[in-house]
Write an enzyme that holds these catalytic residues in place. Structure first.
Site, short mmCIF file in Angstrom:
data_model
loop_
_atom_site.label_atom_id
_atom_site.label_comp_id
_atom_site.label_asym_id
_atom_site.label_seq_id
_atom_site.Cartn_x
_atom_site.Cartn_y
_atom_site.Cartn_z
N GLU A 183 12.01 -7.21 6.35
CA GLU A 183 11.84 -6.71 7.71
C GLU A 183 11.89 -7.85 8.73
O GLU A 183 12.37 -7.69 9.85
CB GLU A 183 10.49 -5.97 7.83
CG GLU A 183 10.45 -4.68 7.05
CD GLU A 183 9.03 -4.14 6.85
OE1 GLU A 183 8.92 -2.94 6.60
OE2 GLU A 183 8.05 -4.91 6.92
N THR A 230 9.24 -1.01 8.71
CA THR A 230 9.88 0.25 8.37
C THR A 230 8.82 1.34 8.18
O THR A 230 7.64 1.05 8.04
CB THR A 230 10.69 0.11 7.08
OG1 THR A 230 9.81 -0.30 6.03
CG2 THR A 230 11.80 -0.92 7.24
N LYS A 260 5.22 7.43 9.04
CA LYS A 260 4.30 7.16 7.92
C LYS A 260 4.52 5.75 7.40
O LYS A 260 5.61 5.41 6.95
CB LYS A 260 4.56 8.19 6.82
CG LYS A 260 3.68 8.03 5.60
CD LYS A 260 3.94 9.16 4.62
CE LYS A 260 3.20 8.94 3.31
NZ LYS A 260 3.74 7.83 2.51
N ASP A 261 3.48 4.93 7.47
CA ASP A 261 3.61 3.57 6.97
C ASP A 261 2.41 3.18 6.10
O ASP A 261 1.58 4.03 5.76
CB ASP A 261 3.83 2.57 8.13
CG ASP A 261 2.54 2.15 8.80
OD1 ASP A 261 1.48 2.78 8.58
OD2 ASP A 261 2.56 1.16 9.56
N MET A 262 2.32 1.88 5.79
CA MET A 262 1.23 1.42 4.92
C MET A 262 0.38 0.31 5.54
O MET A 262 -0.47 -0.25 4.85
CB MET A 262 1.82 0.94 3.57
CG MET A 262 2.47 2.05 2.77
SD MET A 262 3.25 1.47 1.24
CE MET A 262 1.86 0.85 0.33
N GLU A 263 0.63 -0.01 6.81
CA GLU A 263 -0.13 -1.11 7.44
C GLU A 263 -0.64 -0.81 8.84
O GLU A 263 -1.66 -1.40 9.26
CB GLU A 263 0.76 -2.37 7.56
CG GLU A 263 1.20 -2.99 6.26
CD GLU A 263 2.47 -2.35 5.71
OE1 GLU A 263 3.16 -1.64 6.48
OE2 GLU A 263 2.77 -2.53 4.51
N ASP A 306 13.26 6.27 5.49
CA ASP A 306 13.30 7.44 4.61
C ASP A 306 12.69 8.64 5.34
O ASP A 306 11.87 8.47 6.23
CB ASP A 306 12.53 7.16 3.31
CG ASP A 306 11.13 6.64 3.59
OD1 ASP A 306 10.98 5.42 3.78
OD2 ASP A 306 10.20 7.45 3.66
N1 SAH Z 1 8.69 -2.00 -3.87
C1 SAH Z 1 9.01 -1.85 -2.47
C2 SAH Z 1 7.77 -1.55 -1.72
C3 SAH Z 1 7.97 -1.14 -0.34
S1 SAH Z 1 6.54 -0.32 0.24
C4 SAH Z 1 9.73 -3.08 -2.00
O1 SAH Z 1 9.14 -4.18 -1.98
O2 SAH Z 1 10.92 -2.97 -1.66
C5 SAH Z 1 7.10 0.31 1.73
C6 SAH Z 1 6.95 -0.54 2.94
O3 SAH Z 1 7.71 0.08 3.96
C7 SAH Z 1 5.53 -0.62 3.47
O4 SAH Z 1 5.31 -1.87 4.07
C8 SAH Z 1 5.45 0.54 4.48
O5 SAH Z 1 4.77 0.18 5.68
C9 SAH Z 1 6.89 0.89 4.80
N2 SAH Z 1 7.31 2.28 4.53
C10 SAH Z 1 8.59 2.70 4.61
N3 SAH Z 1 8.67 4.01 4.33
C11 SAH Z 1 7.43 4.44 4.05
C12 SAH Z 1 6.88 5.73 3.68
N4 SAH Z 1 7.64 6.80 3.54
N5 SAH Z 1 5.55 5.80 3.46
C13 SAH Z 1 4.76 4.71 3.60
N6 SAH Z 1 5.22 3.50 3.95
C14 SAH Z 1 6.54 3.34 4.18
#
Ligand code: SAH
Length: 237
Positions: free
Chosen positions: A13, A87, A172-175, A198
């Site tokens: 990113e 993302t 929807k994200d993770m941070e 996605d």
């Molecule tokens: N194994 C993967 C992990 C990516 S995790 C790799 O290293 O390529 C996904 C990351 O993208 C997280 O930082 C999150 O913030 C974001 N993200 C993208 N699409 C997401 C979704 N549908 N749900 C949650 N987080 C998502």
């Protein structure tokens, strides 16, 4: 206002952006913490990128590393604004498309299900403030806004979806909410710039869809962040 600090989870990113501005890593700045500092200058404004860092050869995605990165960034760098850029998943039903860039107009957690009274529910959801200039920036640059919802998993369980729907979540994200939580403690303004990798309601396998679109979404993110920086520069000088 002289210092802009990005908090970014993944190398993929941040990379296009680091290359664009020729910013350099400041080695061991946060040691022994995993987060990494990159620093450069754009027309008199200091530009920092703090990456969550890596473990076992993969990016430390998720709230724990984002919390450490944001706390370190604020305490060590004293930025005027934090930008959480990365993302996210979007929803086709709400008009999302792959590589579409959004500005966040709110941020909350979608996977903290804590039974109890309203106070517990309120605290668990988070709902932290975003920078009050976010809407004007989005309007000026022509980006749609959306509410960021954060959880600890890439997939989406039905109970996550229920909460996302109930609270008008779009991205929807993770941070995001972890970064927002720390910013709220210090009252540092936070801007969200997110690009869709996605579509959570496409029926596709999320990781496969994410991987396929990561490059395209990160390129869109780079273009958007150039525009964001130009805009903020104008505000800051
Ligand atoms: N194994 C993967 C992990 C990516 S995790 C790799 O290293 O390529 C996904 C990351 O993208 C997280 O930082 C999150 O913030 C974001 N993200 C993208 N699409 C997401 C979704 N549908 N749900 C949650 N987080 C998502």
């Amino acid at each position: 206002m002289k210092r802009i600090c990005y908090v970014v989870a993944m190398v993929a990113e941040a990379q296009p952006f680091i290359e664009r501005y020729h910013i350099q890593e400041v080695k061991d700045f946060f040691a022994p913490l995993p987060c990494l500092l990159y620093e450069g200058e754009v027309d008199g404004v200091t530009l920092n990128v703090v990456l969550n860092g890596q473990e076992h050869g993969s990016d430390l995605v998720g709230c724990e590393a984002a919390t450490v990165a944001t706390l370190s960034a604020i305490q060590c760098l004293h930025p005027d604004i934090i930008i959480n850029s990365g993302t996210c998943g979007g929803f086709r039903a709400k008009g999302a498309e792959i590589a579409k860039v959004y500005i966040g107009n709110g941020v909350m957690f979608h996977d903290r299900r804590v039974p109890g009274d309203d106070a517990w529910a309120t605290q668990s959801l988070g709902n932290y403030p975003v920078w009050d200039g976010s809407e004007r920036l989005a309007k000026t640059l022509g980006y749609e806004m959306g509410k960021v919802t954060t959880g600890s998993s890439l997939d989406m369980q039905p109970c996550d979806f229920e909460i996302i729907q109930q609270h008008g979540g779009q991205l929807k994200d993770m941070e995001g909410a972890a970064v927002g939580f720390v910013c709220s403690l210090f009252q540092v303004p936070i801007l969200y710039v997110k690009s869709v990798t996605d579509l959570c309601d496409s029926g596709a396998e999320t990781f496969e869809e994410f991987s396929r679109n990561l490059h395209q979404a990160c390129d869109a993110l780079k273009v958007a962040n150039e525009r964001v920086i130009d805009y903020l520069k104008g505000q800051m000088n």
